[in-house]
Design a protein around this motif. Structure first.
Motif, PDB file in Angstrom:
ATOM      1  N   LEU A  44       0.851  -1.195   0.000  1.00 53.07           N
ATOM      2  CA  LEU A  44       0.000   0.000   0.000  1.00 53.07           C
ATOM      3  C   LEU A  44       0.885   1.242   0.000  1.00 53.07           C
ATOM      4  O   LEU A  44       1.769   1.391   0.854  1.00 53.07           O
ATOM      5  CB  LEU A  44      -0.902   0.010   1.240  1.00 53.07           C
ATOM      6  CG  LEU A  44      -1.867  -1.170   1.365  1.00 53.07           C
ATOM      7  CD1 LEU A  44      -2.622  -1.100   2.698  1.00 53.07           C
ATOM      8  CD2 LEU A  44      -2.852  -1.207   0.199  1.00 53.07           C
ATOM      9  N   VAL A  45       0.644   2.123  -0.963  1.00 50.64           N
ATOM     10  CA  VAL A  45       1.353   3.397  -1.008  1.00 50.64           C
ATOM     11  C   VAL A  45       0.337   4.521  -0.926  1.00 50.64           C
ATOM     12  O   VAL A  45      -0.856   4.311  -1.147  1.00 50.64           O
ATOM     13  CB  VAL A  45       2.228   3.541  -2.297  1.00 50.64           C
ATOM     14  CG1 VAL A  45       3.270   2.450  -2.388  1.00 50.64           C
ATOM     15  CG2 VAL A  45       1.364   3.550  -3.565  1.00 50.64           C
ATOM     16  N   GLY A  46       0.816   5.728  -0.615  1.00 55.36           N
ATOM     17  CA  GLY A  46      -0.106   6.862  -0.534  1.00 55.36           C
ATOM     18  C   GLY A  46       0.400   7.864   0.482  1.00 55.36           C
ATOM     19  O   GLY A  46       1.311   7.570   1.265  1.00 55.36           O
ATOM     20  N   PHE A  47      -0.207   9.032   0.449  1.00 57.53           N
ATOM     21  CA  PHE A  47       0.235  10.119   1.323  1.00 57.53           C
ATOM     22  C   PHE A  47      -0.008   9.774   2.796  1.00 57.53           C
ATOM     23  O   PHE A  47      -0.736   8.826   3.113  1.00 57.53           O
ATOM     24  CB  PHE A  47      -0.489  11.427   0.947  1.00 57.53           C
ATOM     25  CG  PHE A  47       0.211  12.644   1.471  1.00 57.53           C
ATOM     26  CD1 PHE A  47       1.385  13.080   0.882  1.00 57.53           C
ATOM     27  CD2 PHE A  47      -0.288  13.330   2.573  1.00 57.53           C
ATOM     28  CE1 PHE A  47       2.064  14.188   1.384  1.00 57.53           C
ATOM     29  CE2 PHE A  47       0.380  14.440   3.080  1.00 57.53           C
ATOM     30  CZ  PHE A  47       1.554  14.868   2.484  1.00 57.53           C
ATOM     31  N   ARG A  48       0.586  10.547   3.676  1.00 56.47           N
ATOM     32  CA  ARG A  48       0.344  10.431   5.112  1.00 56.47           C
ATOM     33  C   ARG A  48      -1.152  10.430   5.392  1.00 56.47           C
ATOM     34  O   ARG A  48      -1.906  11.169   4.735  1.00 56.47           O
ATOM     35  CB  ARG A  48       0.958  11.635   5.844  1.00 56.47           C
ATOM     36  CG  ARG A  48       2.466  11.679   5.783  1.00 56.47           C
ATOM     37  CD  ARG A  48       3.004  12.969   6.343  1.00 56.47           C
ATOM     38  NE  ARG A  48       4.417  12.813   6.674  1.00 56.47           N
ATOM     39  CZ  ARG A  48       5.131  13.720   7.307  1.00 56.47           C
ATOM     40  NH1 ARG A  48       4.607  14.871   7.663  1.00 56.47           N
ATOM     41  NH2 ARG A  48       6.396  13.480   7.593  1.00 56.47           N
ATOM     42  N   CYS A  67      -5.750  16.530   5.998  1.00 54.53           N
ATOM     43  CA  CYS A  67      -5.382  17.548   6.995  1.00 54.53           C
ATOM     44  C   CYS A  67      -6.106  17.273   8.316  1.00 54.53           C
ATOM     45  O   CYS A  67      -5.512  17.379   9.397  1.00 54.53           O
ATOM     46  CB  CYS A  67      -5.732  18.943   6.491  1.00 54.53           C
ATOM     47  SG  CYS A  67      -4.702  19.446   5.110  1.00 54.53           S
ATOM     48  N   GLN A  68      -7.362  16.909   8.194  1.00 57.73           N
ATOM     49  CA  GLN A  68      -8.160  16.623   9.395  1.00 57.73           C
ATOM     50  C   GLN A  68      -7.550  15.449  10.176  1.00 57.73           C
ATOM     51  O   GLN A  68      -7.351  15.509  11.375  1.00 57.73           O
ATOM     52  CB  GLN A  68      -9.552  16.249   8.920  1.00 57.73           C
ATOM     53  CG  GLN A  68     -10.654  16.306   9.942  1.00 57.73           C
ATOM     54  CD  GLN A  68     -11.940  15.811   9.268  1.00 57.73           C
ATOM     55  OE1 GLN A  68     -12.308  16.292   8.189  1.00 57.73           O
ATOM     56  NE2 GLN A  68     -12.582  14.841   9.866  1.00 57.73           N
ATOM     57  N   LEU A  86       7.759  18.112   6.835  1.00 57.83           N
ATOM     58  CA  LEU A  86       8.582  17.865   5.650  1.00 57.83           C
ATOM     59  C   LEU A  86       9.124  19.162   5.074  1.00 57.83           C
ATOM     60  O   LEU A  86      10.115  19.163   4.351  1.00 57.83           O
ATOM     61  CB  LEU A  86       7.731  17.152   4.575  1.00 57.83           C
ATOM     62  CG  LEU A  86       7.237  15.748   4.924  1.00 57.83           C
ATOM     63  CD1 LEU A  86       6.053  15.368   4.038  1.00 57.83           C
ATOM     64  CD2 LEU A  86       8.358  14.729   4.795  1.00 57.83           C
ATOM     65  N   THR A  87       8.439  20.271   5.385  1.00 53.92           N
ATOM     66  CA  THR A  87       8.798  21.541   4.739  1.00 53.92           C
ATOM     67  C   THR A  87       8.930  22.707   5.720  1.00 53.92           C
ATOM     68  O   THR A  87       9.362  23.791   5.323  1.00 53.92           O
ATOM     69  CB  THR A  87       7.685  21.943   3.738  1.00 53.92           C
ATOM     70  OG1 THR A  87       6.461  22.085   4.481  1.00 53.92           O
ATOM     71  CG2 THR A  87       7.509  20.924   2.636  1.00 53.92           C
ATOM     72  N   GLY A  88       8.497  22.509   6.958  1.00 55.14           N
ATOM     73  CA  GLY A  88       8.503  23.607   7.930  1.00 55.14           C
ATOM     74  C   GLY A  88       7.271  24.498   7.799  1.00 55.14           C
ATOM     75  O   GLY A  88       7.129  25.475   8.534  1.00 55.14           O
ATOM     76  N   GLU A 140       1.717  22.573   3.667  1.00 51.37           N
ATOM     77  CA  GLU A 140       2.650  21.477   3.386  1.00 51.37           C
ATOM     78  C   GLU A 140       1.956  20.339   2.642  1.00 51.37           C
ATOM     79  O   GLU A 140       2.470  19.824   1.647  1.00 51.37           O
ATOM     80  CB  GLU A 140       3.238  20.948   4.706  1.00 51.37           C
ATOM     81  CG  GLU A 140       4.013  19.658   4.507  1.00 51.37           C
ATOM     82  CD  GLU A 140       4.867  19.282   5.696  1.00 51.37           C
ATOM     83  OE1 GLU A 140       5.797  20.047   6.009  1.00 51.37           O
ATOM     84  OE2 GLU A 140       4.625  18.224   6.297  1.00 51.37           O
ATOM     85  N   THR A 141       0.774  19.958   3.127  1.00 53.85           N
ATOM     86  CA  THR A 141       0.079  18.826   2.512  1.00 53.85           C
ATOM     87  C   THR A 141      -0.270  19.150   1.061  1.00 53.85           C
ATOM     88  O   THR A 141      -0.065  18.328   0.167  1.00 53.85           O
ATOM     89  CB  THR A 141      -1.190  18.475   3.321  1.00 53.85           C
ATOM     90  OG1 THR A 141      -0.789  18.211   4.667  1.00 53.85           O
ATOM     91  CG2 THR A 141      -1.892  17.257   2.770  1.00 53.85           C
ATOM     92  N   ALA A 142      -0.783  20.361   0.835  1.00 53.85           N
ATOM     93  CA  ALA A 142      -1.175  20.733  -0.528  1.00 53.85           C
ATOM     94  C   ALA A 142       0.036  20.667  -1.468  1.00 53.85           C
ATOM     95  O   ALA A 142      -0.039  20.095  -2.561  1.00 53.85           O
ATOM     96  CB  ALA A 142      -1.773  22.138  -0.527  1.00 53.85           C
ATOM     97  N   THR A 143       1.161  21.189  -1.016  1.00 55.06           N
ATOM     98  CA  THR A 143       2.353  21.223  -1.871  1.00 55.06           C
ATOM     99  C   THR A 143       2.918  19.824  -2.111  1.00 55.06           C
ATOM    100  O   THR A 143       3.162  19.424  -3.257  1.00 55.06           O
ATOM    101  CB  THR A 143       3.466  22.067  -1.194  1.00 55.06           C
ATOM    102  OG1 THR A 143       2.898  23.314  -0.827  1.00 55.06           O
ATOM    103  CG2 THR A 143       4.650  22.277  -2.090  1.00 55.06           C
ATOM    104  N   VAL A 144       3.120  19.086  -1.015  1.00 56.55           N
ATOM    105  CA  VAL A 144       3.801  17.792  -1.150  1.00 56.55           C
ATOM    106  C   VAL A 144       2.904  16.785  -1.871  1.00 56.55           C
ATOM    107  O   VAL A 144       3.373  15.971  -2.671  1.00 56.55           O
ATOM    108  CB  VAL A 144       4.287  17.269   0.231  1.00 56.55           C
ATOM    109  CG1 VAL A 144       5.039  15.958   0.080  1.00 56.55           C
ATOM    110  CG2 VAL A 144       5.169  18.302   0.921  1.00 56.55           C
TER     111      VAL A 144
END
Ligand code: S3P
Length: 193
Positions: free
Chosen positions: A10-14, A111-112, A127-129, A135-139
């Motif tokens: 399984l892969v995917g964002f945090r 985000c929630q 990941l970005t400070g 951060e979530t939107a960008t990454v």
């Protein structure tokens, strides 16, 4: 002879449910469940501390080592960390070793969940400070093409865990059925949504 798939990666964002979906899926399939973040924590300590002390490059190197070990497993369900997909050189081995499933979600829900998951502090250093939403939107935008390219199929995870696991099981059943001798990538990629 077509071999039923017994290995799922399984892969995917945090915070897209890789751990909870993976655990349930493994239970249903009767195979071992492995959570990469958990193994990394057992080996090296809390991810937040590892990154604070040694930096992201060190963490990524440990992650790469583990991913290489895990592609050798014959069967099991593996919940990767959200950044495991950055190791492009391992994609072919991952795809060869099992079915790679991308769990997607919405920016809102991610985000929630990131904000309400007590594990975030120790497991998910910034990941970005930047703040969680920026951060979530960008990454997420940067990584989406990587998840898409690395995975055999995409499953929406913004619904109950049992439903998500059930959909993956159904896809596995169909792949193991009479048409299952069609190559894995052909069968499954037709189902990408
Ligand atoms: C990361 C995601 C985390 C963890 C580490 C790095 C990332 O895993 O591996 O903080 O780069 O997105 P989860 O996806 O399980 O939160």
């Amino acid at each position: 002879m077509h071999k039923p798939i017994r290995k799922i990666i399984l892969v995917g964002f945090r915070a897209t449910g890789k751990t909870s979906v993976g655990r349930l899926l493994a239970e249903h399939l009767g195979v071992e469940f492995l959570d990469m973040d958990r193994v990394l924590t057992e080996r090296h300590g809390k991810i937040s501390q590892v990154v604070a002390e040694h930096g992201w490059d060190f963490f990524r190197a440990r992650e790469r080592e583990l991913l290489k070990e895990l592609v050798d497993l014959q069967e099991g369900v593996i919940a990767t960390g959200g950044g495991a997909v950055l190791h492009r050189e391992i994609w072919p081995a991952m795809r060869e070793s099992g079915l790679v499933v991308w769990l997607t979600s919405t920016l809102e829900l991610i985000c929630q969940r990131l904000g309400s998951d007590p594990a975030s502090d120790s497991q998910r250093p910034s990941l970005t400070g930047r703040d969680i939403r920026a951060e979530t939107a960008t990454v997420l935008t940067e990584r989406e093409p990587l998840y898409r390219a690395a995975a055999h199929l995409t499953v929406a995870s913004n619904r109950p865990v049992a439903e998500v696991a059930g959909e993956i099981e159904e896809l596995l059943r169909q792949d193991a059925g009479p048409e299952g001798n069609v190559s894995r990538s052909t069968t499954i990629n037709q189902r990408v949504r």
